[in-house]
Design a protein around this motif. Structure first.
Motif, PDB file in Angstrom:
ATOM      1  N   ASN A   1       0.862  -1.182   0.000  1.00 52.81           N
ATOM      2  CA  ASN A   1       0.000   0.000   0.000  1.00 52.81           C
ATOM      3  C   ASN A   1       0.904   1.239   0.000  1.00 52.81           C
ATOM      4  O   ASN A   1       2.137   1.126   0.028  1.00 52.81           O
ATOM      5  N   GLU A   2       0.319   2.428  -0.019  1.00 51.29           N
ATOM      6  CA  GLU A   2       1.106   3.665  -0.116  1.00 51.29           C
ATOM      7  C   GLU A   2       2.059   3.844   1.051  1.00 51.29           C
ATOM      8  O   GLU A   2       3.172   4.336   0.884  1.00 51.29           O
ATOM      9  N   ASN A   3       1.658   3.486   2.242  1.00 54.12           N
ATOM     10  CA  ASN A   3       2.493   3.660   3.437  1.00 54.12           C
ATOM     11  C   ASN A   3       3.500   2.531   3.626  1.00 54.12           C
ATOM     12  O   ASN A   3       4.351   2.612   4.501  1.00 54.12           O
ATOM     13  N   ALA A   4       3.368   1.475   2.851  1.00 54.11           N
ATOM     14  CA  ALA A   4       4.204   0.272   2.967  1.00 54.11           C
ATOM     15  C   ALA A   4       4.078  -0.390   4.335  1.00 54.11           C
ATOM     16  O   ALA A   4       4.942  -1.165   4.733  1.00 54.11           O
ATOM     17  N   ASP A   5       2.989  -0.099   5.051  1.00 51.88           N
ATOM     18  CA  ASP A   5       2.765  -0.782   6.323  1.00 51.88           C
ATOM     19  C   ASP A   5       1.941  -2.050   6.135  1.00 51.88           C
ATOM     20  O   ASP A   5       1.820  -2.866   7.047  1.00 51.88           O
ATOM     21  N   LYS A   6       1.395  -2.233   4.936  1.00 48.06           N
ATOM     22  CA  LYS A   6       0.668  -3.449   4.577  1.00 48.06           C
ATOM     23  C   LYS A   6       1.071  -3.851   3.157  1.00 48.06           C
ATOM     24  O   LYS A   6       1.431  -3.012   2.340  1.00 48.06           O
ATOM     25  N   ALA A   7       0.989  -5.142   2.910  1.00 43.57           N
ATOM     26  CA  ALA A   7       1.282  -5.658   1.577  1.00 43.57           C
ATOM     27  C   ALA A   7       0.333  -6.814   1.302  1.00 43.57           C
ATOM     28  O   ALA A   7      -0.093  -7.508   2.222  1.00 43.57           O
ATOM     29  N   GLU A   8       0.001  -6.983   0.049  1.00 40.10           N
ATOM     30  CA  GLU A   8      -0.818  -8.132  -0.332  1.00 40.10           C
ATOM     31  C   GLU A   8       0.070  -9.120  -1.061  1.00 40.10           C
ATOM     32  O   GLU A   8       0.820  -8.765  -1.961  1.00 40.10           O
ATOM     33  N   ILE A   9       0.004 -10.360  -0.626  1.00 39.17           N
ATOM     34  CA  ILE A   9       0.788 -11.453  -1.191  1.00 39.17           C
ATOM     35  C   ILE A   9      -0.129 -12.246  -2.112  1.00 39.17           C
ATOM     36  O   ILE A   9      -1.177 -12.724  -1.681  1.00 39.17           O
ATOM     37  N   PHE A  10       0.254 -12.393  -3.373  1.00 38.12           N
ATOM     38  CA  PHE A  10      -0.494 -13.192  -4.348  1.00 38.12           C
ATOM     39  C   PHE A  10       0.287 -14.476  -4.591  1.00 38.12           C
ATOM     40  O   PHE A  10       1.338 -14.474  -5.219  1.00 38.12           O
ATOM     41  N   LEU A  11      -0.227 -15.582  -4.061  1.00 33.47           N
ATOM     42  CA  LEU A  11       0.426 -16.881  -4.203  1.00 33.47           C
ATOM     43  C   LEU A  11       0.140 -17.485  -5.569  1.00 33.47           C
ATOM     44  O   LEU A  11      -0.827 -17.113  -6.236  1.00 33.47           O
ATOM     45  N   PRO A  12       0.949 -18.464  -5.996  1.00 34.88           N
ATOM     46  CA  PRO A  12       0.745 -19.082  -7.310  1.00 34.88           C
ATOM     47  C   PRO A  12      -0.610 -19.760  -7.490  1.00 34.88           C
ATOM     48  O   PRO A  12      -1.097 -19.897  -8.603  1.00 34.88           O
ATOM     49  N   ASP A  13      -1.249 -20.178  -6.395  1.00 36.06           N
ATOM     50  CA  ASP A  13      -2.538 -20.866  -6.502  1.00 36.06           C
ATOM     51  C   ASP A  13      -3.712 -19.887  -6.541  1.00 36.06           C
ATOM     52  O   ASP A  13      -4.850 -20.259  -6.293  1.00 36.06           O
ATOM     53  N   ASP A  14      -3.439 -18.619  -6.885  1.00 41.33           N
ATOM     54  CA  ASP A  14      -4.440 -17.555  -7.019  1.00 41.33           C
ATOM     55  C   ASP A  14      -5.051 -17.110  -5.695  1.00 41.33           C
ATOM     56  O   ASP A  14      -6.016 -16.370  -5.688  1.00 41.33           O
ATOM     57  N   LYS A  15      -4.505 -17.552  -4.588  1.00 41.51           N
ATOM     58  CA  LYS A  15      -4.965 -17.058  -3.296  1.00 41.51           C
ATOM     59  C   LYS A  15      -4.144 -15.829  -2.935  1.00 41.51           C
ATOM     60  O   LYS A  15      -2.986 -15.698  -3.331  1.00 41.51           O
ATOM     61  N   SER A  16      -4.749 -14.941  -2.177  1.00 41.71           N
ATOM     62  CA  SER A  16      -4.001 -13.777  -1.708  1.00 41.71           C
ATOM     63  C   SER A  16      -4.376 -13.486  -0.262  1.00 41.71           C
ATOM     64  O   SER A  16      -5.439 -13.875   0.205  1.00 41.71           O
ATOM     65  N   PHE A  17      -3.474 -12.800   0.409  1.00 39.20           N
ATOM     66  CA  PHE A  17      -3.721 -12.391   1.785  1.00 39.20           C
ATOM     67  C   PHE A  17      -2.903 -11.139   2.051  1.00 39.20           C
ATOM     68  O   PHE A  17      -1.969 -10.810   1.326  1.00 39.20           O
ATOM     69  N   ILE A  18      -3.272 -10.443   3.122  1.00 38.45           N
ATOM     70  CA  ILE A  18      -2.611  -9.186   3.477  1.00 38.45           C
ATOM     71  C   ILE A  18      -1.728  -9.413   4.687  1.00 38.45           C
ATOM     72  O   ILE A  18      -2.165  -9.978   5.695  1.00 38.45           O
ATOM     73  N   VAL A  19      -0.467  -8.971   4.554  1.00 44.20           N
ATOM     74  CA  VAL A  19       0.460  -9.004   5.687  1.00 44.20           C
ATOM     75  C   VAL A  19       0.593  -7.581   6.219  1.00 44.20           C
ATOM     76  O   VAL A  19       0.514  -6.614   5.472  1.00 44.20           O
ATOM     77  N   THR A  20       0.777  -7.464   7.530  1.00 40.21           N
ATOM     78  CA  THR A  20       0.866  -6.156   8.188  1.00 40.21           C
ATOM     79  C   THR A  20       2.235  -6.012   8.832  1.00 40.21           C
ATOM     80  O   THR A  20       2.747  -6.961   9.438  1.00 40.21           O
ATOM     81  N   LYS A  21       2.800  -4.819   8.700  1.00 41.69           N
ATOM     82  CA  LYS A  21       4.136  -4.561   9.239  1.00 41.69           C
ATOM     83  C   LYS A  21       4.131  -4.701  10.754  1.00 41.69           C
ATOM     84  O   LYS A  21       3.241  -4.226  11.439  1.00 41.69           O
ATOM     85  N   ASN A  22       5.154  -5.363  11.234  1.00 42.60           N
ATOM     86  CA  ASN A  22       5.297  -5.657  12.652  1.00 42.60           C
ATOM     87  C   ASN A  22       6.114  -4.548  13.315  1.00 42.60           C
ATOM     88  O   ASN A  22       7.332  -4.640  13.402  1.00 42.60           O
ATOM     89  N   GLY A  23       5.450  -3.476  13.755  1.00 44.41           N
ATOM     90  CA  GLY A  23       6.120  -2.364  14.431  1.00 44.41           C
ATOM     91  C   GLY A  23       7.169  -1.706  13.560  1.00 44.41           C
ATOM     92  O   GLY A  23       6.952  -1.451  12.384  1.00 44.41           O
ATOM     93  N   GLN A  24       8.348  -1.478  14.130  1.00 44.34           N
ATOM     94  CA  GLN A  24       9.439  -0.832  13.404  1.00 44.34           C
ATOM     95  C   GLN A  24      10.355  -1.843  12.706  1.00 44.34           C
ATOM     96  O   GLN A  24      11.321  -1.456  12.067  1.00 44.34           O
ATOM     97  N   SER A  25      10.070  -3.118  12.827  1.00 43.66           N
ATOM     98  CA  SER A  25      10.928  -4.136  12.207  1.00 43.66           C
ATOM     99  C   SER A  25      10.748  -4.119  10.691  1.00 43.66           C
ATOM    100  O   SER A  25       9.903  -3.421  10.153  1.00 43.66           O
TER     101      SER A  25
END
Length: 160
Positions: free
Chosen positions: A90-114
């Protein structure tokens, strides 16, 4: 008698023929939903044949393969894009969407300052590009550059 027979024949012909106008034949027009373009759209209206898929993160149709490409670790030199995973931030880079080869996707969220994003047992880590781990096991990695890659080339299109 001839006249009577001729009159009867003429009367029979007139009765058997339809001289009144019939209703025009109705030609059924195809429904809007049955056009070829509409048939190829998914439940969110994304045109799959053009490479579009629904992004849960951006709430719009996107071409996932225009994101960051991560190759499978067990076949890192693959040029088969269907085996790769793609990441869109996303614009803030605090979230990202992962598109797997099997056409499934999910959203990962940034873990604090890591430098990692997390969803269940998936972890996206910014390390010499990006790595995607599942349950602690590295499954995909990439150089962190946007777009499709061709192995053995610095040019995303594979052209010299």
């Amino acid at each position: 008698m001839k006249n009577l027979l001729l009159s009867f024949a003429l009367f029979s012909v007139l009765i058997s023929c339809k001289f009144y106008e019939t209703e025009p034949i109705q030609v059924e027009k195809p429904h809007k939903d049955s056009t070829i373009v509409d048939i190829d759209k998914d439940e969110n209206g994304c045109l799959a044949s053009a490479g579009y898929t629904w992004s849960k993160l951006n709430q719009e149709c996107v071409k996932a393969f225009t994101g960051m490409q991560l190759n499978p670790v067990d076949n890192a030199s693959t040029e088969d894009e269907t085996l790769c995973t793609y990441v869109l931030f996303n614009e803030n880079a605090d979230k990202a969407e992962i598109f797997l080869p099997d056409d499934k996707s999910f959203i990962v969220t940034k873990n604090g300052q890591s430098k990692s994003w997390i969803y269940n047992d998936y972890q996206l880590i910014a390390h010499n590009g990006y790595e995607l781990k599942k349950a602690g096991v590295l499954v995909f990695s990439g150089d962190g550059e946007i777009g499709n890659k061709v192995s053995g080339s610095d040019n995303p299109d594979g052209q010299e």
